[in-house]
Structure formats: structure tokens, C-alpha cells
Design an enzyme around this catalytic site. Structure first.
Site, PDB file in Angstrom:
ATOM      1  N   MET A 122      11.781  -3.903  20.281  1.00 14.45           N
ATOM      2  CA  MET A 122      11.846  -5.154  21.050  1.00 14.45           C
ATOM      3  C   MET A 122      13.212  -5.824  20.915  1.00 14.45           C
ATOM      4  O   MET A 122      13.727  -6.391  21.874  1.00 14.45           O
ATOM      5  CB  MET A 122      10.739  -6.122  20.593  1.00 14.45           C
ATOM      6  CG  MET A 122       9.371  -5.786  21.142  1.00 14.45           C
ATOM      7  SD  MET A 122       9.362  -5.584  22.947  1.00 14.45           S
ATOM      8  CE  MET A 122       9.825  -7.225  23.501  1.00 14.45           C
ATOM      9  N   TYR A 123      13.785  -5.737  19.717  1.00 11.78           N
ATOM     10  CA  TYR A 123      15.115  -6.334  19.509  1.00 11.78           C
ATOM     11  C   TYR A 123      16.146  -5.613  20.379  1.00 11.78           C
ATOM     12  O   TYR A 123      16.910  -6.251  21.116  1.00 11.78           O
ATOM     13  CB  TYR A 123      15.487  -6.226  18.028  1.00 11.78           C
ATOM     14  CG  TYR A 123      16.865  -6.749  17.691  1.00 11.78           C
ATOM     15  CD1 TYR A 123      17.199  -8.077  17.911  1.00 11.78           C
ATOM     16  CD2 TYR A 123      17.832  -5.910  17.138  1.00 11.78           C
ATOM     17  CE1 TYR A 123      18.465  -8.558  17.597  1.00 11.78           C
ATOM     18  CE2 TYR A 123      19.092  -6.377  16.819  1.00 11.78           C
ATOM     19  CZ  TYR A 123      19.411  -7.705  17.048  1.00 11.78           C
ATOM     20  OH  TYR A 123      20.657  -8.166  16.743  1.00 11.78           O
ATOM     21  N   ALA A 124      16.149  -4.273  20.316  1.00 11.32           N
ATOM     22  CA  ALA A 124      17.117  -3.497  21.101  1.00 11.32           C
ATOM     23  C   ALA A 124      16.901  -3.732  22.598  1.00 11.32           C
ATOM     24  O   ALA A 124      17.863  -3.876  23.363  1.00 11.32           O
ATOM     25  CB  ALA A 124      16.990  -2.016  20.764  1.00 11.32           C
TER      26      ALA A 124
END
Lengths: 227, 100
Positions: A137-139
């Protein structure tokens, strides 16, 4: 200059760095900061809350009448396998990293266009091009920031505003505190220059992007460490 | 709530600001009949974006009310509120009435 996420880590460093360089720095984070600087003013807010963000920009407009530089540093990460990522965590990452960046770009550009000058620097991450496992999700949220950066560069160019992004490697901040050491070393070994990044590496890229001479540099994403 | 006359004056003030930040471009004249956008309009699409932002900022400054002029409803209206200064004033008047 406006910097988001100034209560700690890179944002706190950049506040001091640019205040020392003579900028009038506005900063924001959810909570207060534990430093005091002569030309620094802090706002406590949630960067994905439109009402709070609009109120802050109204204050900046009344105080200065203009804004030259926006550094969208605020961001959150969560190291988790996708099967173990709660919805609330995913939602929080989207709200802070994408919606927050969008809101600040939009409102900053409204102020900047009045003087036909502006520099916006967003924060990407090497986790996106490295397709880092455990950071889905961060990427993905930062991939959205890259896309936002590239499209806004085109939309805002006629207004004299450049939009670029810096993609830091891991830096020793709270953001990576929970990441296991061996994971971090494996990640760093994939860089052309295998070391932790430091605050000065990031400030160096931002200096380049916000320099008046960089008026022909826009829509670029500069990854550190040779990623 | 601001009456239509006051809203027109705010838009005229926005026009002053707008003309100032676009030196070298044909200025917009301060009349309710000025055609802003569309056939015979004085603004191209980027000019319209800038004028909308300038107007929103002026309205917030003068009335303390934040309104969003370019939303989905504005875009889907059969008669565009951005056609003339007068139609824009009417649209702002309606939005402000709804906020009360």
C-alpha cells in the site's frame, strides 16, 4: 515555504535547514513540534482534512499573501504482508499520502499562480521502483504521488509552477523503525550505492528543484542511491 | 448573505486581480454582460481556471465563505454558469443561499 510533516524526522530537519537559510517556514503535523525557530510557524492539523487544510492556507495567505515553495514531506508507511494489512491501515495510507499531497498541491498552486511562480516538491520512495515486498500500500500510494507529480507538472506549467519529486532511500527515521534489520539491509543492497540515505542527501535534491534556475525542470522524479 | 449587487462587485474586484496577474493579455471588462467562456468569450480554458480560483479566493476574503465554483453540478448544468459575469454572479448567489 510550507513543509508538511514537520514534527519529526526529515520534516523537522528540513524546517531547521530552510529556516536557517532565511526562508519564512510554515510547517504542519498532527501534533505540536518540540523545537522553536525564529522564522517558523506551526499548524496542528490532519493533512487529509480539507477544512483544516483550507483554514491553514487562508492563514498563510493573510500572513504572507504568497507562497513560493511547498514540500510535501508528510507520509505514513506500514510494513505488512498484504494478507495482514487491515483496511484502516490501507485507508490511512491513501488519505495521508495521496489525498494529503493532492490537497496541498491544489491549495498551494492557487496561491502560487497569483505571482506566476511556484516550486512543489513531492515525496516518492524507492519502494515503488524496487517493488518492495511488505510495503504494497505504501509503494502503491507513492506510485500515485509520482503520477500526480507528472500530471500536475503539465497542468501547472502555464502558471509558472514546477512540480517534481524526490525518492529517498531508507533514512534512519521513525518511518522505518519497525522494519527488521535484515529486510532493511536487503533493500539497501539493491541500491547502486548501498548505504542509508541521510537528511542532507534529500535537502540537496530539494535545493536543486526549488532553485530559481530550475525553472525548466518539472515532472521529474529523482531517486537517490542509484535506484 | 451577500446580495447579487455585492456579489457582482466582488467579481469586479476579482476581475481587477485577474487582469493584474495576466499582463499583456486582453483584460476582462467589468460588466455583467461580459462573455467569459464559450463562443465569443474572453477566456481560454486555462484562463477560466485561473479566473475561477481568483473569484473563489475573493469571495472567501470578502465574505468569509468558502465555496467551490467548479463542481460536478456546475459542469453538468445545461446553461453554463461561467458563460458571463452575470450568470456567474447568479450561480454564486444560489450557492451562498444554499449554504445558509
Amino acid at each position: 515555504m510550507l513543509i508538511t510533516g514537520t514534527s519529526r524526522g526529515i520534516g523537522a530537519f528540513l524546517s531547521g535547514y530552510y529556516a536557517e537559510k532565511g526562508y519564512q517556514v510554515f510547517g504542519c503535523s498532527r501534533g505540536p513540534v518540540d523545537f522553536e525557530l525564529e522564522n517558523y510557524r506551526h499548524f496542528c492539523l490532519d493533512i487529509s482534512d480539507e477544512k483544516q487544510v483550507l483554514a491553514m492556507f487562508t492563514d498563510i495567505r493573510k500572513a504572507c499573501g504568497r507562497l513560493d515553495v511547498l514540500i510535501n514531506n508528510a507520509g505514513i508507511a506500514s510494513m505488512n504482508h498484504v494478507l495482514l494489512t487491515p483496511y484502516a491501515t490501507a485507508r490511512g495510507i491513501v488519505d495521508t499520502n495521496i489525498i494529503g499531497t493532492f490537497l496541498f498541491c491544489r491549495e498551494a498552486a492557487k496561491l502560487m499562480q497569483r505571482h506566476n511562480f511556484g516550486r512543489i516538491v513531492n515525496f516518492a520512495t524507492v519502494a515503488t521502483p524496487l517493488k518492495l515486498e511488505g510495503e504494497a500500500m505504501y509503494a502503491a500510494s507513492k506510485a500515485a504521488v509520482v503520477s500526480l507529480t507528472q500530471v500536475l507538472a503539465r497542468e501547472l506549467a502555464p502558471l509558472g509552477i514546477t512540480v517534481n519529486a524526490v525518492g529517498p532511500t531508507p533514512v534512519k527515521t521513525d518511518l522505518i523503525r519497525s522494519v527488521p534489520r535484515e529486510k532493511m539491509e536487503a533493500l539497501i543492497s539493491r541500491q547502486a550505492i548501498p548505504r542509508f540515505g541521510n537528511m542532507e542527501d534529500i535537502a540537496n535534491v530539494i535545493d536543486f528543484f526549488i532553485s530559481p534556475e530550475s525553472d525548466f525542470i518539472t515532472g521529474q522524479v529523482l531517486y537517490l542511491g542509484g535506484v | 448573505m451577500a446580495d447579487r449587487e455585492k456579489i457582482l462587485n466582488i467579481l469586479f474586484s476579482a476581475i481587477d486581480d485577474f487582469n493584474e496577474i495576466r499582463p499583456g493579455e486582453a483584460p476582462i471588462s467589468k460588466s455583467k454582460d461580459t462573455i467569459l467562456f464559450g463562443s465569443g468569450g474572453v477566456l481560454d480554458s486555462m484562463g477560466l481556471v485561473t479566473f475561477i480560483v481568483t473569484s473563489e479566493q475573493k469571495i472567501a476574503e470578502e465574505t468569509g465563505i468558502s465555496i467551490t465554483l467548479a463542481d460536478e453540478r456546475a459542469m453538468s448544468l445545461r446553461n453554463s454558469p461561467f458563460r458571463t459575469v452575470g450568470t456567474l454572479a447568479d450561480y454564486i448567489h444560489m450557492l451562498m443561499a444554499e449554504q445558509e
